[in-house]
Structures are given as structure tokens and as C-alpha cells.
Design a protein around this motif. Structure first.
Motif, mmCIF file in Angstrom:
data_model
loop_
_atom_site.group_PDB
_atom_site.id
_atom_site.type_symbol
_atom_site.label_atom_id
_atom_site.label_comp_id
_atom_site.label_asym_id
_atom_site.label_seq_id
_atom_site.Cartn_x
_atom_site.Cartn_y
_atom_site.Cartn_z
ATOM 1 N N SER A 1 0.822 -1.211 0.000
ATOM 2 C CA SER A 1 0.000 0.000 0.000
ATOM 3 C C SER A 1 0.861 1.269 0.000
ATOM 4 C CB SER A 1 -0.948 0.012 1.200
ATOM 5 O OG SER A 1 -0.233 0.187 2.403
ATOM 6 N N ARG A 2 2.058 1.196 0.556
ATOM 7 C CA ARG A 2 2.935 2.368 0.629
ATOM 8 C C ARG A 2 4.049 2.332 -0.404
ATOM 9 N NH1 ARG A 2 4.322 4.806 5.918
ATOM 10 N NH2 ARG A 2 4.502 6.492 4.452
ATOM 11 N N HIS A 3 4.147 1.269 -1.175
ATOM 12 C CA HIS A 3 5.239 1.090 -2.131
ATOM 13 C C HIS A 3 5.339 2.249 -3.102
ATOM 14 C CE1 HIS A 3 7.182 -0.632 -5.778
ATOM 15 N NE2 HIS A 3 8.016 -1.106 -4.864
ATOM 16 N N GLY A 4 4.243 2.648 -3.705
ATOM 17 C CA GLY A 4 4.261 3.736 -4.681
ATOM 18 C C GLY A 4 4.690 5.058 -4.068
ATOM 19 N N GLU A 5 4.230 5.318 -2.848
ATOM 20 C CA GLU A 5 4.592 6.552 -2.152
ATOM 21 C C GLU A 5 6.084 6.591 -1.841
ATOM 22 O OE1 GLU A 5 3.725 8.495 2.223
ATOM 23 O OE2 GLU A 5 2.276 7.087 1.394
ATOM 24 N N VAL A 6 6.608 5.476 -1.366
ATOM 25 C CA VAL A 6 8.038 5.404 -1.034
ATOM 26 C C VAL A 6 8.884 5.534 -2.297
ATOM 27 C CG1 VAL A 6 9.859 3.904 -0.121
ATOM 28 C CG2 VAL A 6 7.680 4.089 1.076
ATOM 29 N N ILE A 7 8.492 4.855 -3.355
ATOM 30 C CA ILE A 7 9.229 4.933 -4.622
ATOM 31 C C ILE A 7 9.244 6.371 -5.128
ATOM 32 C CG2 ILE A 7 9.220 4.229 -7.055
ATOM 33 C CD1 ILE A 7 10.195 2.032 -5.258
ATOM 34 N N ALA A 8 8.113 7.058 -5.057
ATOM 35 C CA ALA A 8 8.040 8.449 -5.522
ATOM 36 C C ALA A 8 8.946 9.347 -4.681
ATOM 37 C CB ALA A 8 6.607 8.940 -5.478
ATOM 38 N N SER A 9 8.967 9.129 -3.378
ATOM 39 C CA SER A 9 9.828 9.935 -2.505
ATOM 40 C C SER A 9 11.295 9.715 -2.822
ATOM 41 C CB SER A 9 9.568 9.591 -1.042
ATOM 42 O OG SER A 9 8.271 9.954 -0.673
ATOM 43 N N VAL A 10 11.669 8.460 -2.983
ATOM 44 C CA VAL A 10 13.067 8.144 -3.270
ATOM 45 C C VAL A 10 13.463 8.678 -4.647
ATOM 46 C CG1 VAL A 10 14.723 6.266 -3.604
ATOM 47 C CG2 VAL A 10 13.098 6.162 -1.721
ATOM 48 N N GLN A 11 12.572 8.585 -5.620
ATOM 49 C CA GLN A 11 12.844 9.143 -6.950
ATOM 50 C C GLN A 11 13.078 10.651 -6.850
ATOM 51 O OE1 GLN A 11 13.628 7.873 -9.681
ATOM 52 N NE2 GLN A 11 12.678 5.885 -9.891
ATOM 53 N N GLY A 12 12.303 11.336 -6.009
ATOM 54 C CA GLY A 12 12.489 12.766 -5.818
ATOM 55 C C GLY A 12 13.859 13.095 -5.246
ATOM 56 N N LEU B 1 16.555 11.175 -5.501
ATOM 57 C CA LEU B 1 17.538 10.882 -6.549
ATOM 58 C C LEU B 1 17.563 11.978 -7.613
ATOM 59 C CD1 LEU B 1 17.160 7.023 -7.012
ATOM 60 C CD2 LEU B 1 19.094 8.261 -6.038
ATOM 61 N N ASP B 2 16.412 12.544 -7.933
ATOM 62 C CA ASP B 2 16.372 13.652 -8.895
ATOM 63 C C ASP B 2 17.122 14.877 -8.359
ATOM 64 O OD1 ASP B 2 14.902 12.086 -10.620
ATOM 65 O OD2 ASP B 2 12.961 13.012 -10.098
ATOM 66 N N GLN B 3 16.979 15.141 -7.055
ATOM 67 C CA GLN B 3 17.694 16.269 -6.463
ATOM 68 C C GLN B 3 19.204 16.014 -6.451
ATOM 69 O OE1 GLN B 3 15.913 16.892 -2.626
ATOM 70 N NE2 GLN B 3 14.061 17.782 -3.489
#
Length: 98
Positions: free
Chosen positions: A44-55, A57-59
């Protein structure tokens, strides 16, 4: 050619490789074998965590992309200082003090 110890290019290359490796690991980060409450919570939290980590990594990537421009600016400042010194103190430049 002897690498410039003040230039970040060697560690910059390694940092880019690390970010790429993290992106690859993140893309394959799934645990479908997890069951029960922990598995449900993870999914349930996988997508949220992936999006946070991608952010994050983008920074990091944006910061890494800025480093070469800082290196170029340092080189321009050094060249300008050398040019100024050659005018104001040519004897030091000729002696290799710069």
C-alpha cells in the motif's frame, strides 16, 4: 595526463554511477512474496516510497549536474588570476611561482 586533484571529475563519475545503480535497484524493488499485514502495508505504501526516493535521486542528480559548471568557473577564476598576476607581477609568473 595527471588528473587534477582539485577537479571533482573522478568522484563525479563515480557518483553518477551510484545514482544510476540506485535508480536500477529502485525499479526492481518489489517483494511480492511478502504476505500478511507487513506485505499489505508494504504494497500500500510502495508507490509513495518509490516516488519519494525518486524525488531525492532527482535532487542528487541535479546537484551532480551543477558540479561541472562550478569546476569551469574555478578554472576561469584561476586563469583570470594568472592573467592579472602576469600583468602586475610578471617576474613571479616567469619564475613559476604561479
Amino acid at each position: 595526463m595527471i588528473p587534477d586533484p582539485l577537479s571533482p571529475s573522478l568522484s563525479l563519475h563515480a557518483a553518477h554511477g551510484l545514482v544510476d545503480s540506485l535508480r536500477g535497484a529502485l525499479a526492481g524493488a518489489t517483494c511480492p512474496q511478502w504476505v500478511g499485514v507487513a506485505g499489505d502495508s508494504y504494497r500500500s505504501r510502495h508507490g509513495e516510497v518509490i516516488a519519494s526516493v525518486q524525488g531525492v535521486l532527482d535532487q542528487i542528480q541535479a546537484a551532480l549536474d551543477l558540479v561541472p559548471s562550478f569546476d569551469e568557473e574555478r578554472n576561469r577564476a584561476l586563469a583570470s588570476a594568472l592573467a592579472d598576476a602576469s600583468i602586475s607581477q610578471p617576474e613571479l609568473v616567469m619564475l613559476g611561482a604561479w
